[in-house]
Design a protein around this motif. Structure first.
Motif, PDB file in Angstrom:
ATOM      1  N   PRO A 113      40.634  35.427  34.125  1.00  0.00           N
ATOM      2  CA  PRO A 113      41.674  34.392  34.072  1.00  0.00           C
ATOM      3  C   PRO A 113      42.979  34.976  33.542  1.00  0.00           C
ATOM      4  O   PRO A 113      42.999  36.050  32.929  1.00  0.00           O
ATOM      5  CB  PRO A 113      41.089  33.360  33.108  1.00  0.00           C
ATOM      6  CG  PRO A 113      40.177  34.148  32.224  1.00  0.00           C
ATOM      7  CD  PRO A 113      39.592  35.221  33.107  1.00  0.00           C
ATOM      8  N   ALA A 114      44.063  34.257  33.743  1.00  0.00           N
ATOM      9  CA  ALA A 114      45.375  34.732  33.298  1.00  0.00           C
ATOM     10  C   ALA A 114      45.427  34.888  31.787  1.00  0.00           C
ATOM     11  O   ALA A 114      46.156  35.743  31.268  1.00  0.00           O
ATOM     12  CB  ALA A 114      46.458  33.768  33.764  1.00  0.00           C
ATOM     13  N   SER A 115      44.657  34.086  31.068  1.00  0.00           N
ATOM     14  CA  SER A 115      44.647  34.161  29.609  1.00  0.00           C
ATOM     15  C   SER A 115      44.068  35.466  29.091  1.00  0.00           C
ATOM     16  O   SER A 115      44.258  35.822  27.937  1.00  0.00           O
ATOM     17  CB  SER A 115      43.852  32.984  29.023  1.00  0.00           C
ATOM     18  OG  SER A 115      42.515  33.016  29.479  1.00  0.00           O
ATOM     19  N   GLU A 116      43.328  36.188  29.962  1.00  0.00           N
ATOM     20  CA  GLU A 116      42.729  37.466  29.572  1.00  0.00           C
ATOM     21  C   GLU A 116      43.328  38.614  30.391  1.00  0.00           C
ATOM     22  O   GLU A 116      42.655  39.578  30.709  1.00  0.00           O
ATOM     23  CB  GLU A 116      41.212  37.413  29.737  1.00  0.00           C
ATOM     24  CG  GLU A 116      40.540  36.390  28.824  1.00  0.00           C
ATOM     25  CD  GLU A 116      39.027  36.455  28.905  1.00  0.00           C
ATOM     26  OE1 GLU A 116      38.487  37.540  29.191  1.00  0.00           O
ATOM     27  OE2 GLU A 116      38.385  35.429  28.673  1.00  0.00           O
ATOM     28  N   SER A 117      44.622  38.473  30.720  1.00  0.00           N
ATOM     29  CA  SER A 117      45.406  39.512  31.403  1.00  0.00           C
ATOM     30  C   SER A 117      45.035  39.684  32.873  1.00  0.00           C
ATOM     31  O   SER A 117      45.438  40.669  33.505  1.00  0.00           O
ATOM     32  CB  SER A 117      45.269  40.870  30.690  1.00  0.00           C
ATOM     33  OG  SER A 117      45.690  40.768  29.351  1.00  0.00           O
ATOM     34  N   GLY A 118      44.260  38.730  33.425  1.00  0.00           N
ATOM     35  CA  GLY A 118      43.907  38.807  34.833  1.00  0.00           C
ATOM     36  C   GLY A 118      44.940  38.140  35.714  1.00  0.00           C
ATOM     37  O   GLY A 118      45.959  37.621  35.242  1.00  0.00           O
ATOM     38  N   PHE A 119      44.672  38.140  37.025  1.00  0.00           N
ATOM     39  CA  PHE A 119      45.571  37.480  37.966  1.00  0.00           C
ATOM     40  C   PHE A 119      45.393  35.963  37.963  1.00  0.00           C
ATOM     41  O   PHE A 119      46.184  35.245  38.567  1.00  0.00           O
ATOM     42  CB  PHE A 119      45.328  38.002  39.386  1.00  0.00           C
ATOM     43  CG  PHE A 119      45.715  39.442  39.574  1.00  0.00           C
ATOM     44  CD1 PHE A 119      46.795  39.999  38.898  1.00  0.00           C
ATOM     45  CD2 PHE A 119      45.000  40.259  40.450  1.00  0.00           C
ATOM     46  CE1 PHE A 119      47.161  41.319  39.077  1.00  0.00           C
ATOM     47  CE2 PHE A 119      45.357  41.587  40.646  1.00  0.00           C
ATOM     48  CZ  PHE A 119      46.435  42.124  39.955  1.00  0.00           C
ATOM     49  N   GLY A 120      44.333  35.483  37.325  1.00  0.00           N
ATOM     50  CA  GLY A 120      44.068  34.057  37.266  1.00  0.00           C
ATOM     51  C   GLY A 120      43.387  33.502  38.501  1.00  0.00           C
ATOM     52  O   GLY A 120      43.270  32.278  38.655  1.00  0.00           O
ATOM     53  N   LEU A 121      42.898  34.361  39.387  1.00  0.00           N
ATOM     54  CA  LEU A 121      42.256  33.904  40.618  1.00  0.00           C
ATOM     55  C   LEU A 121      40.796  33.538  40.411  1.00  0.00           C
ATOM     56  O   LEU A 121      40.236  32.776  41.190  1.00  0.00           O
ATOM     57  CB  LEU A 121      42.371  34.987  41.698  1.00  0.00           C
ATOM     58  CG  LEU A 121      43.808  35.374  42.083  1.00  0.00           C
ATOM     59  CD1 LEU A 121      43.794  36.520  43.092  1.00  0.00           C
ATOM     60  CD2 LEU A 121      44.547  34.180  42.660  1.00  0.00           C
ATOM     61  N   ARG A 122      40.164  34.136  39.409  1.00  0.00           N
ATOM     62  CA  ARG A 122      38.765  33.863  39.063  1.00  0.00           C
ATOM     63  C   ARG A 122      37.823  34.032  40.257  1.00  0.00           C
ATOM     64  O   ARG A 122      36.983  33.186  40.545  1.00  0.00           O
ATOM     65  CB  ARG A 122      38.619  32.448  38.479  1.00  0.00           C
ATOM     66  CG  ARG A 122      39.281  32.259  37.129  1.00  0.00           C
ATOM     67  CD  ARG A 122      39.118  30.822  36.645  1.00  0.00           C
ATOM     68  NE  ARG A 122      39.628  30.640  35.307  1.00  0.00           N
ATOM     69  CZ  ARG A 122      38.899  30.784  34.198  1.00  0.00           C
ATOM     70  NH1 ARG A 122      37.621  31.141  34.297  1.00  0.00           N
ATOM     71  NH2 ARG A 122      39.429  30.603  33.004  1.00  0.00           N
ATOM     72  N   TRP A 123      37.967  35.136  40.961  1.00  0.00           N
ATOM     73  CA  TRP A 123      37.075  35.414  42.088  1.00  0.00           C
ATOM     74  C   TRP A 123      35.647  35.611  41.590  1.00  0.00           C
ATOM     75  O   TRP A 123      35.427  36.149  40.494  1.00  0.00           O
ATOM     76  CB  TRP A 123      37.512  36.692  42.796  1.00  0.00           C
ATOM     77  CG  TRP A 123      38.664  36.512  43.732  1.00  0.00           C
ATOM     78  CD1 TRP A 123      39.587  35.507  43.719  1.00  0.00           C
ATOM     79  CD2 TRP A 123      39.029  37.384  44.801  1.00  0.00           C
ATOM     80  NE1 TRP A 123      40.506  35.691  44.707  1.00  0.00           N
ATOM     81  CE2 TRP A 123      40.193  36.835  45.401  1.00  0.00           C
ATOM     82  CE3 TRP A 123      38.496  38.563  45.315  1.00  0.00           C
ATOM     83  CZ2 TRP A 123      40.816  37.425  46.478  1.00  0.00           C
ATOM     84  CZ3 TRP A 123      39.135  39.170  46.387  1.00  0.00           C
ATOM     85  CH2 TRP A 123      40.268  38.603  46.969  1.00  0.00           C
ATOM     86  N   PRO A 124      34.644  35.231  42.393  1.00  0.00           N
ATOM     87  CA  PRO A 124      33.258  35.571  42.034  1.00  0.00           C
ATOM     88  C   PRO A 124      33.042  37.069  42.144  1.00  0.00           C
ATOM     89  O   PRO A 124      33.772  37.759  42.892  1.00  0.00           O
ATOM     90  CB  PRO A 124      32.426  34.804  43.065  1.00  0.00           C
ATOM     91  CG  PRO A 124      33.348  34.572  44.214  1.00  0.00           C
ATOM     92  CD  PRO A 124      34.717  34.429  43.624  1.00  0.00           C
ATOM     93  N   PHE A 125      32.039  37.576  41.443  1.00  0.00           N
ATOM     94  CA  PHE A 125      31.839  39.025  41.400  1.00  0.00           C
ATOM     95  C   PHE A 125      31.578  39.600  42.786  1.00  0.00           C
ATOM     96  O   PHE A 125      32.021  40.715  43.093  1.00  0.00           O
ATOM     97  CB  PHE A 125      30.675  39.378  40.471  1.00  0.00           C
ATOM     98  CG  PHE A 125      30.314  40.841  40.513  1.00  0.00           C
ATOM     99  CD1 PHE A 125      31.137  41.793  39.939  1.00  0.00           C
ATOM    100  CD2 PHE A 125      29.163  41.274  41.163  1.00  0.00           C
ATOM    101  CE1 PHE A 125      30.826  43.147  39.993  1.00  0.00           C
ATOM    102  CE2 PHE A 125      28.838  42.623  41.221  1.00  0.00           C
ATOM    103  CZ  PHE A 125      29.666  43.552  40.634  1.00  0.00           C
ATOM    104  N   GLY A 126      30.858  38.876  43.640  1.00  0.00           N
ATOM    105  CA  GLY A 126      30.565  39.387  44.975  1.00  0.00           C
ATOM    106  C   GLY A 126      31.819  39.729  45.751  1.00  0.00           C
ATOM    107  O   GLY A 126      31.921  40.801  46.363  1.00  0.00           O
ATOM    108  N   LEU A 127      32.811  38.844  45.717  1.00  0.00           N
ATOM    109  CA  LEU A 127      34.075  39.106  46.404  1.00  0.00           C
ATOM    110  C   LEU A 127      34.840  40.244  45.724  1.00  0.00           C
ATOM    111  O   LEU A 127      35.472  41.065  46.388  1.00  0.00           O
ATOM    112  CB  LEU A 127      34.932  37.844  46.434  1.00  0.00           C
ATOM    113  CG  LEU A 127      34.470  36.723  47.381  1.00  0.00           C
ATOM    114  CD1 LEU A 127      35.388  35.516  47.263  1.00  0.00           C
ATOM    115  CD2 LEU A 127      34.415  37.225  48.819  1.00  0.00           C
ATOM    116  N   ALA A 128      34.777  40.271  44.394  1.00  0.00           N
ATOM    117  CA  ALA A 128      35.465  41.345  43.667  1.00  0.00           C
ATOM    118  C   ALA A 128      34.858  42.700  43.995  1.00  0.00           C
ATOM    119  O   ALA A 128      35.581  43.700  44.122  1.00  0.00           O
ATOM    120  CB  ALA A 128      35.384  41.083  42.163  1.00  0.00           C
TER     121      ALA A 128
END
Length: 318
Positions: A81-96
């Motif tokens: 999530p954006a709160s943890e320096s991510g893009f905030g997209l919250r993709w599932p691991f499979g897609l990642a």
């Protein structure tokens, strides 16, 4: 037999190191320490495999160390999530995971395209890509260490089968497949032909450009998997992940008998090179040798390996 002597010489060398390790520290031959050596070497093994395939074709890929960092980092940014320096997209691991592999493949394809289509020097191209990707990684992460990824992100390093990490099984399967292809499949024979004499390979009808680009793509995918394994082993991703790893990769490949001139080398040799360095590092750690000496020792190992290559093959390396 002289050429084979270079890689087979590592087997007694490994045995000598094992005996030495038993004297240095009583815990060296324990099951836990042996599994630790294998687990810590798995990421390196994947990157060495990719580099070995590229070297056999007579090319270089220095950017693999940056792929080790940037591929899993972008996967993590897609998940966090954006709160943890991510893009905030919250993709599932499979897609990642698919994104991680695609990033590695795209980097390899771009390198291969520049080397094959534009006839640019592989060393310079991949050195430039190493720098570019390192800058992108620092910029994307803002120099921060990424935490908080789902447990699946670390599964390759943390999950086990028969008490052995899944990363070790993955590396073993990858080396077995690569060894079989190189020995028995026409694509594998084509790699040796391209590395031995690219003009003769073209004359023989081998699709040199397509195969060379494919090797770069495969190396990028293997490096991205190595980065994912490294992420699980460390438990986080920092902006320096993979930095200076390429020196160790070349050390393992060279001492394992992979020729820098192309056209020579086996997966057995590359794998024994990885294991030798893994045992050396473990021994140095158990002997409480300061970590900053390890790179110097690796450099010395490369020089010795080059001298052994000169003596066993009778051919100077250009």
């Amino acid at each position: 037999m002289l050429r084979r002597a270079r890689e087979l010489a590592l087997l007694p060398a490994l045995l000598v190191l094992v005996v030495l390790g038993a004297f240095v520290n009583g815990s060296f031959l324990t099951e836990a320490n042996i599994i630790s050596i294998l687990g810590s070497s798995a990421a390196l093994a994947m990157v060495v495999l990719g580099e070995a395939l590229v070297l056999i074709t007579g090319k270089f890929d220095l950017s693999l160390e940056s792929t080790v960092g940037i591929a899993p980092a972008f996967g993590a940014l897609l998940v966090l999530p954006a709160s943890e320096s991510g893009f905030g997209l919250r993709w599932p691991f499979g897609l990642a995971l698919i994104a991680i592999l695609l990033i590695g493949a795209a980097i390899g394809a771009f390198n291969g395209f520049l080397v094959v289509r534009f006839r640019l020097n592989a060393f310079i191209v991949t050195l430039a890509m190493l720098i570019v990707l390192r800058g992108l990684l620092v910029g994307a992460t803002q120099g921060k260490t990424l935490f908080g990824m789902p447990n699946a992100f670390f599964a390759l390093a943390t999950d086990t089968f028969l008490a052995v990490p899944m990363s070790v099984w993955l590396a073993a399967i990858a080396f077995l497949i690569a060894g079989y292809v190189l020995r028995h499949h026409r694509i594998g024979r084509s790699l040796y032909a391209i590395g031995g004499n690219v003009d003769a390979a073209r004359a023989a009808g081998i699709r040199v450009d397509r195969i060379t680009i494919g090797v770069y793509v495969a190396a990028g995918i293997l490096a991205s998997l190595g980065g994912l394994i490294q992420t699980g082993y460390v438990g986080a991703i920092n902006a320096n992940q993979g930095q200076n790893m390429i020196f160790t990769v070349f050390a393992a490949a060279v001492i394992g008998g992979i020729s820098l001139d192309g056209g020579k080398g086996t997966m057995l040799g590359a794998l024994t090179g990885v294991l030798l360095l893994g045992v050396v590092q473990n021994l140095l750690t158990l002997a409480q040798v300061p970590s900053f000496w390890i790179q110097a020792i690796y450099g010395a190992i490369i020089l010795v390996a080059l001298m052994i290559a000169r003596l066993t093959t009778g051919k100077a390396q250009d």
